[in-house]
Write a protein that holds these residues in place. Sequence first.
Motif, PDB file in Angstrom:
ATOM      1  N   HIS A 115      -1.639   3.908  -6.760  1.00  0.00           N
ATOM      2  CA  HIS A 115      -3.039   4.322  -6.967  1.00  0.00           C
ATOM      3  C   HIS A 115      -3.688   4.791  -5.668  1.00  0.00           C
ATOM      4  O   HIS A 115      -4.496   5.722  -5.679  1.00  0.00           O
ATOM      5  N   ASN A 116      -3.289   4.182  -4.512  1.00  0.00           N
ATOM      6  CA  ASN A 116      -3.910   4.637  -3.253  1.00  0.00           C
ATOM      7  C   ASN A 116      -3.474   6.060  -2.899  1.00  0.00           C
ATOM      8  O   ASN A 116      -4.299   6.872  -2.475  1.00  0.00           O
ATOM      9  N   GLU A 125       6.608  11.247  -6.014  1.00  0.00           N
ATOM     10  CA  GLU A 125       6.851   9.871  -6.446  1.00  0.00           C
ATOM     11  C   GLU A 125       8.313   9.697  -6.805  1.00  0.00           C
ATOM     12  O   GLU A 125       8.877  10.467  -7.573  1.00  0.00           O
ATOM     13  N   GLY A 183       2.891   3.334  -9.392  1.00  0.00           N
ATOM     14  CA  GLY A 183       3.374   2.226  -8.565  1.00  0.00           C
ATOM     15  C   GLY A 183       3.070   0.904  -9.248  1.00  0.00           C
ATOM     16  O   GLY A 183       3.451   0.695 -10.408  1.00  0.00           O
ATOM     17  N   ALA A 184       2.343   0.034  -8.549  1.00  0.00           N
ATOM     18  CA  ALA A 184       2.024  -1.289  -9.108  1.00  0.00           C
ATOM     19  C   ALA A 184       0.935  -1.219 -10.177  1.00  0.00           C
ATOM     20  O   ALA A 184       0.604  -2.230 -10.793  1.00  0.00           O
ATOM     21  N   ALA A 190       0.329  -5.171 -11.727  1.00  0.00           N
ATOM     22  CA  ALA A 190      -1.062  -5.649 -11.605  1.00  0.00           C
ATOM     23  C   ALA A 190      -1.690  -5.731 -12.994  1.00  0.00           C
ATOM     24  O   ALA A 190      -1.388  -4.913 -13.856  1.00  0.00           O
ATOM     25  N   HIS A 191      -2.554  -6.745 -13.205  1.00  0.00           N
ATOM     26  CA  HIS A 191      -3.229  -6.783 -14.506  1.00  0.00           C
ATOM     27  C   HIS A 191      -4.741  -6.553 -14.423  1.00  0.00           C
ATOM     28  O   HIS A 191      -5.328  -6.064 -15.358  1.00  0.00           O
ATOM     29  N   THR A 192      -5.371  -6.917 -13.321  1.00  0.00           N
ATOM     30  CA  THR A 192      -6.820  -6.702 -13.245  1.00  0.00           C
ATOM     31  C   THR A 192      -7.138  -5.570 -12.260  1.00  0.00           C
ATOM     32  O   THR A 192      -6.408  -5.363 -11.291  1.00  0.00           O
ATOM     33  N   TYR A 220      -0.691 -13.867  -4.054  1.00  0.00           N
ATOM     34  CA  TYR A 220       0.104 -12.755  -3.504  1.00  0.00           C
ATOM     35  C   TYR A 220       0.542 -12.997  -2.054  1.00  0.00           C
ATOM     36  O   TYR A 220       1.068 -12.099  -1.416  1.00  0.00           O
ATOM     37  N   VAL A 233      11.460  10.592  -1.439  1.00  0.00           N
ATOM     38  CA  VAL A 233      11.470  11.092  -0.061  1.00  0.00           C
ATOM     39  C   VAL A 233      12.513  10.300   0.722  1.00  0.00           C
ATOM     40  O   VAL A 233      12.476   9.063   0.746  1.00  0.00           O
ATOM     41  N   PRO A 280       3.587  -7.691  -2.724  1.00  0.00           N
ATOM     42  CA  PRO A 280       2.659  -6.912  -3.552  1.00  0.00           C
ATOM     43  C   PRO A 280       1.589  -6.175  -2.747  1.00  0.00           C
ATOM     44  O   PRO A 280       0.993  -5.221  -3.231  1.00  0.00           O
ATOM     45  N   HIS A 298       2.024  -4.806   0.397  1.00  0.00           N
ATOM     46  CA  HIS A 298       2.624  -3.960   1.443  1.00  0.00           C
ATOM     47  C   HIS A 298       2.605  -4.643   2.806  1.00  0.00           C
ATOM     48  O   HIS A 298       2.803  -3.982   3.828  1.00  0.00           O
ATOM     49  N   ALA A 346      -1.528   0.195   0.604  1.00  0.00           N
ATOM     50  CA  ALA A 346      -2.085  -1.145   0.766  1.00  0.00           C
ATOM     51  C   ALA A 346      -1.779  -1.768   2.134  1.00  0.00           C
ATOM     52  O   ALA A 346      -2.461  -2.718   2.545  1.00  0.00           O
ATOM     53  N   GLY A 396      -4.327  -4.891  -3.266  1.00  0.00           N
ATOM     54  CA  GLY A 396      -5.216  -5.063  -4.412  1.00  0.00           C
ATOM     55  C   GLY A 396      -5.581  -3.682  -4.934  1.00  0.00           C
ATOM     56  O   GLY A 396      -5.487  -2.686  -4.198  1.00  0.00           O
ATOM     57  N   VAL A 397      -5.976  -3.645  -6.198  1.00  0.00           N
ATOM     58  CA  VAL A 397      -6.299  -2.356  -6.804  1.00  0.00           C
ATOM     59  C   VAL A 397      -7.747  -2.002  -6.444  1.00  0.00           C
ATOM     60  O   VAL A 397      -8.679  -2.294  -7.193  1.00  0.00           O
TER      61      VAL A 397
HETATM   62  C1  LIG Z   1       3.298  -8.278  -9.598  1.00  0.00           C
HETATM   63  C2  LIG Z   1       2.018  -7.764  -8.991  1.00  0.00           C
HETATM   64  C3  LIG Z   1       0.798  -8.120  -9.565  1.00  0.00           C
HETATM   65  C4  LIG Z   1      -0.396  -7.681  -9.006  1.00  0.00           C
HETATM   66  N1  LIG Z   1      -1.576  -8.011  -9.611  1.00  0.00           N
HETATM   67  C5  LIG Z   1      -2.725  -7.493  -9.136  1.00  0.00           C
HETATM   68  C6  LIG Z   1      -3.932  -7.643  -9.868  1.00  0.00           C
HETATM   69  O1  LIG Z   1      -3.938  -8.169 -10.975  1.00  0.00           O
HETATM   70  N2  LIG Z   1      -5.075  -7.131  -9.326  1.00  0.00           N
HETATM   71  C7  LIG Z   1      -5.069  -6.482  -8.120  1.00  0.00           C
HETATM   72  O2  LIG Z   1      -6.134  -6.038  -7.667  1.00  0.00           O
HETATM   73  N3  LIG Z   1      -3.932  -6.298  -7.430  1.00  0.00           N
HETATM   74  C8  LIG Z   1      -2.763  -6.767  -7.925  1.00  0.00           C
HETATM   75  N4  LIG Z   1      -1.595  -6.532  -7.263  1.00  0.00           N
HETATM   76  C9  LIG Z   1      -1.623  -5.807  -5.988  1.00  0.00           C
HETATM   77  C10 LIG Z   1      -1.843  -4.327  -6.204  1.00  0.00           C
HETATM   78  O3  LIG Z   1      -1.300  -3.912  -7.421  1.00  0.00           O
HETATM   79  C11 LIG Z   1      -1.208  -3.526  -5.071  1.00  0.00           C
HETATM   80  O4  LIG Z   1      -1.588  -4.048  -3.823  1.00  0.00           O
HETATM   81  C12 LIG Z   1      -1.641  -2.067  -5.140  1.00  0.00           C
HETATM   82  O5  LIG Z   1      -1.527  -1.579  -6.453  1.00  0.00           O
HETATM   83  C13 LIG Z   1      -0.813  -1.223  -4.191  1.00  0.00           C
HETATM   84  O6  LIG Z   1      -1.133   0.127  -4.421  1.00  0.00           O
HETATM   85  P1  LIG Z   1      -0.605   1.275  -3.468  1.00  0.00           P
HETATM   86  O7  LIG Z   1      -0.990   2.555  -4.080  1.00  0.00           O
HETATM   87  O8  LIG Z   1      -1.056   1.014  -2.077  1.00  0.00           O
HETATM   88  O9  LIG Z   1       0.980   1.124  -3.459  1.00  0.00           O
HETATM   89  P2  LIG Z   1       2.065   1.045  -4.633  1.00  0.00           P
HETATM   90  O10 LIG Z   1       1.429   0.794  -5.932  1.00  0.00           O
HETATM   91  O11 LIG Z   1       3.090   0.083  -4.153  1.00  0.00           O
HETATM   92  O12 LIG Z   1       2.660   2.504  -4.668  1.00  0.00           O
HETATM   93  C14 LIG Z   1       3.621   2.974  -3.753  1.00  0.00           C
HETATM   94  C15 LIG Z   1       4.431   4.044  -4.474  1.00  0.00           C
HETATM   95  O13 LIG Z   1       5.354   4.634  -3.571  1.00  0.00           O
HETATM   96  C16 LIG Z   1       6.544   4.915  -4.285  1.00  0.00           C
HETATM   97  N5  LIG Z   1       7.625   5.091  -3.323  1.00  0.00           N
HETATM   98  C17 LIG Z   1       8.243   4.151  -2.574  1.00  0.00           C
HETATM   99  N6  LIG Z   1       9.155   4.726  -1.767  1.00  0.00           N
HETATM  100  C18 LIG Z   1       9.123   6.058  -2.021  1.00  0.00           C
HETATM  101  C19 LIG Z   1       9.839   7.172  -1.513  1.00  0.00           C
HETATM  102  N7  LIG Z   1      10.786   7.030  -0.570  1.00  0.00           N
HETATM  103  N8  LIG Z   1       9.557   8.399  -1.992  1.00  0.00           N
HETATM  104  C20 LIG Z   1       8.591   8.585  -2.945  1.00  0.00           C
HETATM  105  N9  LIG Z   1       7.888   7.543  -3.466  1.00  0.00           N
HETATM  106  C21 LIG Z   1       8.148   6.306  -3.002  1.00  0.00           C
HETATM  107  C22 LIG Z   1       6.700   3.711  -5.178  1.00  0.00           C
HETATM  108  O14 LIG Z   1       7.581   3.969  -6.256  1.00  0.00           O
HETATM  109  C23 LIG Z   1       5.257   3.508  -5.633  1.00  0.00           C
HETATM  110  O15 LIG Z   1       4.967   4.241  -6.790  1.00  0.00           O
HETATM  111  C24 LIG Z   1      -0.377  -6.900  -7.830  1.00  0.00           C
HETATM  112  C25 LIG Z   1       0.850  -6.499  -7.280  1.00  0.00           C
HETATM  113  C26 LIG Z   1       2.032  -6.914  -7.855  1.00  0.00           C
HETATM  114  C27 LIG Z   1       3.345  -6.469  -7.273  1.00  0.00           C
END
Ligand SMILES: Cc1cc2nc3c(=O)[nH]c(=O)nc-3n(C[C@H](O)[C@H](O)[C@H](O)COP(=O)(O)OP(=O)(O)OC[C@H]3O[C@@H](n4cnc5c(N)ncnc54)[C@H](O)[C@@H]3O)c2cc1C
Length: 535
Positions: free
Chosen positions: A15-16, A35, A42-43, A59-61, A209, A269, A472, A474, A506, A513-514
């Motif tokens: 999402h970030n 991606e 992602g999460a 993630a659920h919330t 987490y 990548v 979760p 990063h 993250a 967190g989302v």
């Molecule tokens: C089990 C779990 C439950 C959670 N529950 C909650 C919750 O309920 N509420 C909340 O606020 N937060 C929750 N979190 C935390 C939150 O979801 C994450 O911190 C946040 O979503 C991270 O978002 P991001 O976009 O920074 O990274 P990510 O969502 O980790 O996205 C990174 C992306 O990069 C991609 N990627 C990786 N390597 C490569 C590559 N070499 N080339 C191309 N793409 C690549 C991955 O596939 C992924 O899609 C949870 C996390 C987990 C794991």
Amino acid sequence: MTTNTYDAIVIGGGHNGLVTAAYLGRAGLRTVVLERRETLGGATATSELSPGARVPTLAHTVGRLRPSVVRDLDLKRHGLVLIGPDVRVFAPGPDGDAIVLRADPGTTAAGLRARSAHDADAYLSFDRLVRSLAGFLGELAARTPPDIESPGLGDAINGLQLGRTFRGLGRKDARAITRVLPMAVADFVAESFETDALQAAIAWRGVHYTAMGPWSAGTTAVLLADSAGNDGGAAGQTVFARGGPGALTSALEAAGRAWGVDYRTGAEVAAITSRDGCATGVALAGGEEITARVVVAGVDPKRALTRLADPVAIGPSLLWRAGNIRTPGTVTKVNLVLSGTPRFRVAGDDASLIRGRILVVPGIDPLERAHDAAKYGRWSEPPVMEATIPSLVDPSLVEDAPAGTQVMSVIAQSTPYALRDGTWDERREAFGDLVVSTLDTYAPGLAAMVTARQVLTPVDLEREYGLSGGHPMHGEHGLDQWFLWRPLLGHARYRLALDGLYLAGAGAHPGGGVSGQNGQNAAREIVADWKKRRG
Ligand SMILES: Cc1cc2nc3c(=O)[nH]c(=O)nc-3n(C[C@H](O)[C@H](O)[C@H](O)COP(=O)(O)OP(=O)(O)OC[C@H]3O[C@@H](n4cnc5c(N)ncnc54)[C@H](O)[C@@H]3O)c2cc1C
């Protein structure tokens, strides 16, 4: 071999990354998101676990989502609907009693009175304190950490504004925040409350987490950061996206598309390319090269620096530091499809009590003991958990499933990445059994209702979702990896090691967190640099 050229490449469609891409598209940069998985998010994803039953995969919330991101990117117009049930937390105890935290602090305090008049009296002032301190952290979260090596005018203005916000806390809260941030959350909650179950229900957010227990230093900062920028207060946020977290992903994708952003899935990548200290693009695992002046890592910083960047370009010292970014994943996700609504002993037939986060966190000591187990390479028995049944507030998740179906999302904590006895591949399902049997002791009959199950361990989070160490967020939310030190001192301003390389995920300030905050902050810096470069 094809070659493409963009202004900006975003690595990772979490999402970030999607937030950054949408802002860059809005600013006029030709942007592509690459991606690795077949789906974006992602999460932040929803997946079908059994026919017609969709679960929040990880993630659920989504209640930490910054309102300014929702507004700027017009996410509601792109289909985002947020649902916030009145009950934020239902924490059943083994003694047949339960702590219930509601959206309204006054109603929560009234409900606590039967158990402890002292705690009921203390709740409102504790809630006010959390909101006040978290409000300041919310301000901090929205800002780029200062440049400590060569501070400029922007840093001075930022500092002045922050100083004003700090003074706005008032003398008492300003002193409080400097005192409580490094505190163990167990101490922080014990200053206000006498009931162990209530202390634990609140302290949970200080350790979730993380690989820390409630007696670990700095866990109060984690609790307050969890409330930063939302209406969390003492109860914390419990907000769902209708359609599951994947609906947020879809809204972000739609927002970006409206500004011309391209998305490619199944595009891993393999390397960030660079020349003379400047990022020049990426090479995909299949050999294709894509060039861009701006390369944004939406993946975690350890992965970006130790696996994707050219080690010669970033140098041995940074490589060593990046390798030491702490990513001790301890979360296992268990998703369940149930044939009916579980009856928790305390809640009985009152399903309204289980519409928020259900905590199986029976006290401060059990929470600390769970952490102890993980510290020494074992999962805790029983596990400590946060569960939700999102289909109770969002029937769209099960509308195509047999009547009565519910989906349950369980975040089980204190499950170490490296097990002392065996591997996760050998023991994954045994842990799933333990989660279900533990839930069954609180909601008798639940185990018999399970019609489908998915267990995603820290090792799966790393393999499937590219989270280094299965973390979760990063990177651990420790004080050593906070603000100026996130991900590393000297690299906290979203610019990462090479000219034109940025961090938006993250692992950047303000952490996981989302929230979309990291993506928003990174985009602001990228656009500022882009404009400067263009003169
Ligand atoms: C089990 C779990 C439950 C959670 N529950 C909650 C919750 O309920 N509420 C909340 O606020 N937060 C929750 N979190 C935390 C939150 O979801 C994450 O911190 C946040 O979503 C991270 O978002 P991001 O976009 O920074 O990274 P990510 O969502 O980790 O996205 C990174 C992306 O990069 C991609 N990627 C990786 N390597 C490569 C590559 N070499 N080339 C191309 N793409 C690549 C991955 O596939 C992924 O899609 C949870 C996390 C987990 C794991």
